[in-house]
Design a protein around this motif. Structure first.
Motif, PDB file in Angstrom:
ATOM      1  N   PRO A 155      87.347  16.428  49.034  1.00 49.11           N
ATOM      2  CA  PRO A 155      87.264  15.787  50.357  1.00 49.11           C
ATOM      3  C   PRO A 155      88.609  15.828  51.069  1.00 49.11           C
ATOM      4  O   PRO A 155      89.273  14.816  51.270  1.00 49.11           O
ATOM      5  N   VAL A 156      89.012  17.054  51.442  1.00 50.19           N
ATOM      6  CA  VAL A 156      90.329  17.253  52.038  1.00 50.19           C
ATOM      7  C   VAL A 156      90.166  17.783  53.460  1.00 50.19           C
ATOM      8  O   VAL A 156      89.099  18.253  53.855  1.00 50.19           O
ATOM      9  N   GLN A 157      91.265  17.728  54.224  1.00 49.02           N
ATOM     10  CA  GLN A 157      91.257  18.198  55.605  1.00 49.02           C
ATOM     11  C   GLN A 157      92.406  19.188  55.816  1.00 49.02           C
ATOM     12  O   GLN A 157      93.453  18.830  56.351  1.00 49.02           O
ATOM     13  N   PRO A 158      92.235  20.441  55.386  1.00 49.17           N
ATOM     14  CA  PRO A 158      93.302  21.421  55.624  1.00 49.17           C
ATOM     15  C   PRO A 158      93.443  21.735  57.108  1.00 49.17           C
ATOM     16  O   PRO A 158      92.487  21.625  57.872  1.00 49.17           O
ATOM     17  N   PHE A 159      94.652  22.117  57.513  1.00 53.04           N
ATOM     18  CA  PHE A 159      94.849  22.511  58.905  1.00 53.04           C
ATOM     19  C   PHE A 159      94.719  24.017  59.073  1.00 53.04           C
ATOM     20  O   PHE A 159      94.566  24.518  60.189  1.00 53.04           O
ATOM     21  N   CYS A 160      94.754  24.761  57.946  1.00 49.48           N
ATOM     22  CA  CYS A 160      94.479  26.191  57.986  1.00 49.48           C
ATOM     23  C   CYS A 160      94.137  26.656  56.576  1.00 49.48           C
ATOM     24  O   CYS A 160      94.287  25.902  55.605  1.00 49.48           O
ATOM     25  N   ALA A 161      93.675  27.897  56.465  1.00 46.94           N
ATOM     26  CA  ALA A 161      93.312  28.452  55.161  1.00 46.94           C
ATOM     27  C   ALA A 161      93.835  29.872  55.032  1.00 46.94           C
ATOM     28  O   ALA A 161      93.852  30.632  56.015  1.00 46.94           O
ATOM     29  N   LEU A 162      94.266  30.213  53.820  1.00 50.27           N
ATOM     30  CA  LEU A 162      94.583  31.591  53.455  1.00 50.27           C
ATOM     31  C   LEU A 162      93.431  32.080  52.594  1.00 50.27           C
ATOM     32  O   LEU A 162      93.146  31.489  51.545  1.00 50.27           O
ATOM     33  N   VAL A 163      92.769  33.146  53.009  1.00 48.45           N
ATOM     34  CA  VAL A 163      91.528  33.550  52.343  1.00 48.45           C
ATOM     35  C   VAL A 163      91.547  35.033  51.998  1.00 48.45           C
ATOM     36  O   VAL A 163      91.748  35.880  52.880  1.00 48.45           O
ATOM     37  N   ASP A 164      91.308  35.330  50.721  1.00 47.85           N
ATOM     38  CA  ASP A 164      91.071  36.710  50.300  1.00 47.85           C
ATOM     39  C   ASP A 164      89.609  37.048  50.612  1.00 47.85           C
ATOM     40  O   ASP A 164      88.716  36.230  50.364  1.00 47.85           O
ATOM     41  N   LEU A 165      89.372  38.214  51.152  1.00 45.45           N
ATOM     42  CA  LEU A 165      88.004  38.580  51.522  1.00 45.45           C
ATOM     43  C   LEU A 165      87.141  38.936  50.317  1.00 45.45           C
ATOM     44  O   LEU A 165      85.921  38.787  50.366  1.00 45.45           O
ATOM     45  N   ARG A 166      87.761  39.412  49.247  1.00 43.19           N
ATOM     46  CA  ARG A 166      86.996  39.872  48.079  1.00 43.19           C
ATOM     47  C   ARG A 166      87.247  38.926  46.910  1.00 43.19           C
ATOM     48  O   ARG A 166      88.310  38.932  46.293  1.00 43.19           O
ATOM     49  N   LEU A 167      86.237  38.096  46.598  1.00 42.21           N
ATOM     50  CA  LEU A 167      86.354  37.088  45.551  1.00 42.21           C
ATOM     51  C   LEU A 167      85.127  37.127  44.648  1.00 42.21           C
ATOM     52  O   LEU A 167      84.037  37.528  45.091  1.00 42.21           O
ATOM     53  N   PRO A 168      85.271  36.679  43.393  1.00 45.95           N
ATOM     54  CA  PRO A 168      84.106  36.612  42.507  1.00 45.95           C
ATOM     55  C   PRO A 168      83.063  35.631  43.037  1.00 45.95           C
ATOM     56  O   PRO A 168      83.403  34.626  43.664  1.00 45.95           O
ATOM     57  N   GLY A 169      81.788  35.960  42.790  1.00 38.22           N
ATOM     58  CA  GLY A 169      80.727  35.011  43.095  1.00 38.22           C
ATOM     59  C   GLY A 169      79.997  35.234  44.391  1.00 38.22           C
ATOM     60  O   GLY A 169      79.131  34.427  44.760  1.00 38.22           O
ATOM     61  N   GLY A 170      80.301  36.332  45.096  1.00 39.97           N
ATOM     62  CA  GLY A 170      79.597  36.567  46.349  1.00 39.97           C
ATOM     63  C   GLY A 170      80.065  37.839  47.015  1.00 39.97           C
ATOM     64  O   GLY A 170      81.043  38.460  46.594  1.00 39.97           O
ATOM     65  N   PRO A 171      79.386  38.258  48.073  1.00 37.88           N
ATOM     66  CA  PRO A 171      79.778  39.474  48.789  1.00 37.88           C
ATOM     67  C   PRO A 171      81.105  39.290  49.507  1.00 37.88           C
ATOM     68  O   PRO A 171      81.576  38.168  49.707  1.00 37.88           O
ATOM     69  N   ASP A 172      81.702  40.401  49.892  1.00 41.41           N
ATOM     70  CA  ASP A 172      82.974  40.344  50.602  1.00 41.41           C
ATOM     71  C   ASP A 172      82.854  39.460  51.835  1.00 41.41           C
ATOM     72  O   ASP A 172      81.893  39.566  52.606  1.00 41.41           O
ATOM     73  N   GLY A 173      83.830  38.565  52.016  1.00 41.92           N
ATOM     74  CA  GLY A 173      83.854  37.686  53.177  1.00 41.92           C
ATOM     75  C   GLY A 173      83.048  36.407  53.033  1.00 41.92           C
ATOM     76  O   GLY A 173      83.095  35.553  53.919  1.00 41.92           O
ATOM     77  N   GLU A 174      82.341  36.237  51.910  1.00 41.07           N
ATOM     78  CA  GLU A 174      81.479  35.055  51.771  1.00 41.07           C
ATOM     79  C   GLU A 174      82.281  33.762  51.716  1.00 41.07           C
ATOM     80  O   GLU A 174      81.867  32.735  52.275  1.00 41.07           O
ATOM     81  N   ALA A 175      83.445  33.791  51.069  1.00 41.05           N
ATOM     82  CA  ALA A 175      84.276  32.580  51.023  1.00 41.05           C
ATOM     83  C   ALA A 175      84.697  32.180  52.438  1.00 41.05           C
ATOM     84  O   ALA A 175      84.726  30.985  52.776  1.00 41.05           O
ATOM     85  N   MET A 176      84.996  33.149  53.270  1.00 35.88           N
ATOM     86  CA  MET A 176      85.386  32.865  54.645  1.00 35.88           C
ATOM     87  C   MET A 176      84.218  32.246  55.415  1.00 35.88           C
ATOM     88  O   MET A 176      84.392  31.283  56.178  1.00 35.88           O
ATOM     89  N   ARG A 177      83.021  32.768  55.210  1.00 30.10           N
ATOM     90  CA  ARG A 177      81.847  32.209  55.878  1.00 30.10           C
ATOM     91  C   ARG A 177      81.633  30.752  55.469  1.00 30.10           C
ATOM     92  O   ARG A 177      81.321  29.894  56.299  1.00 30.10           O
ATOM     93  N   ARG A 178      81.785  30.483  54.183  1.00 35.06           N
ATOM     94  CA  ARG A 178      81.554  29.119  53.698  1.00 35.06           C
ATOM     95  C   ARG A 178      82.621  28.158  54.203  1.00 35.06           C
ATOM     96  O   ARG A 178      82.327  26.993  54.501  1.00 35.06           O
ATOM     97  N   LEU A 179      83.860  28.628  54.272  1.00 36.05           N
ATOM     98  CA  LEU A 179      84.914  27.779  54.837  1.00 36.05           C
ATOM     99  C   LEU A 179      84.615  27.447  56.295  1.00 36.05           C
ATOM    100  O   LEU A 179      84.827  26.314  56.739  1.00 36.05           O
ATOM    101  N   ALA A 180      84.127  28.439  57.032  1.00 34.58           N
ATOM    102  CA  ALA A 180      83.812  28.217  58.452  1.00 34.58           C
ATOM    103  C   ALA A 180      82.713  27.169  58.603  1.00 34.58           C
ATOM    104  O   ALA A 180      82.726  26.378  59.551  1.00 34.58           O
ATOM    105  N   ARG A 181      81.750  27.156  57.663  1.00 33.12           N
ATOM    106  CA  ARG A 181      80.681  26.148  57.724  1.00 33.12           C
ATOM    107  C   ARG A 181      81.197  24.782  57.291  1.00 33.12           C
ATOM    108  O   ARG A 181      80.813  23.752  57.854  1.00 33.12           O
ATOM    109  N   LYS A 182      82.058  24.776  56.274  1.00 33.16           N
ATOM    110  CA  LYS A 182      82.550  23.512  55.721  1.00 33.16           C
ATOM    111  C   LYS A 182      83.540  22.829  56.667  1.00 33.16           C
ATOM    112  O   LYS A 182      83.546  21.598  56.804  1.00 33.16           O
TER     113      LYS A 182
END
Length: 237
Positions: free
Chosen positions: A160-187
């Motif tokens: 339950p944190v409130q970051p002011f920005c994120a550093l995101v690798d596009l290719r991560l385990p557990g999903g297609p490329d860019g999925e972590a970025m999509r989830r951050l945008a929703r969260k």
């Protein structure tokens, strides 16, 4: 003048550190318990919080959590004699500026407190542990705290944190490329994101502030983060 909150059931240690801070021209409040610390945080805003991990009734992880409910932008550090403590992981999920071992290195504490930035939490989403550690250390040197994730699933489980920005690798385990970025945008709707990638041809699936291709210039990356933080502060946080 900056104002700090020192939380420790060892009153002598807390008062000694507070006196050193006051001698340096800053102000410091002392709390002997978690409840007292949370009450103080409800009365005034602190530039940083330093808390012991193991205290009666309310430990350091809960202290940070409760203070962040009142003041999400407060930077926090913990000191502990038990680096393997399970509660420490809960504290790290809150996004700490530092975890400091006992006996306390007072000059290091003073330097970290002086650099600590309000509203300075960065989400670092990177599966290369060495790179993630290096980025977190570079951020810490500028007074920024970090909360980390190494997979798409961990991105979803950020605390339950409130970051002011994120550093995101596009290719991560557990999903297609860019999925972590999509989830951050929703969260975190509207969260500024900086892409770090080893694949220059990849296109970010969400808007990004900048794209850094590995290996990249850490100084340039930090300058981008500094710009985003300054823009947030200028907009009133």
């Amino acid at each position: 003048m900056r104002t700090y909150l020192i939380v420790d059931d060892n009153r002598d240690f807390a008062e000694n550190l507070a006196e050193i801070l006051r001698d340096g021209g800053d102000d410091a409040a002392v709390a002997e318990s978690g409840r007292e610390a949370v009450a103080l945080a409800g009365q005034r805003r602190f530039d940083a919080v330093l808390t012991d991990m193991r205290m009666p009734l309310m430990g350091g992880a809960e202290v940070v959590h409760e203070i962040r409910r009142i003041d999400p932008g407060a930077p926090a550090m913990v000191i502990t004699a038990h680096v393997g403590d399970d509660a420490l992981e809960a504290a790290r999920r809150e996004g700490l500026l530092a975890v400091l071992p006992k006996p306390v290195d007072v000059p290091r504490v003073l330097a970290l407190l002086a650099r600590a930035r309000r509203d300075g939490l960065v989400a670092v989403v990177e599966d290369d542990q060495r790179l993630s550690d290096n980025l977190c250390e570079a951020l810490r040197s500028r007074g920024f705290a970090a909360v980390t994730a190494v997979s798409v699933l961990e991105t979803e489980r950020l605390g339950p944190v409130q970051p002011f920005c994120a550093l995101v690798d596009l290719r991560l385990p557990g999903g297609p490329d860019g999925e972590a970025m999509r989830r951050l945008a929703r969260k975190y709707p509207g969260l500024p994101m900086i892409v770090v990638t080893g694949y220059a041809q990849e296109r970010p699936p969400e808007p990004s502030e900048a794209v850094f291709t590995k290996p990249f210039d850490t100084g340039a990356l930090l300058a981008t983060i500094e710009r985003l933080h300054a823009a947030r502060a200028g907009a009133g946080g």
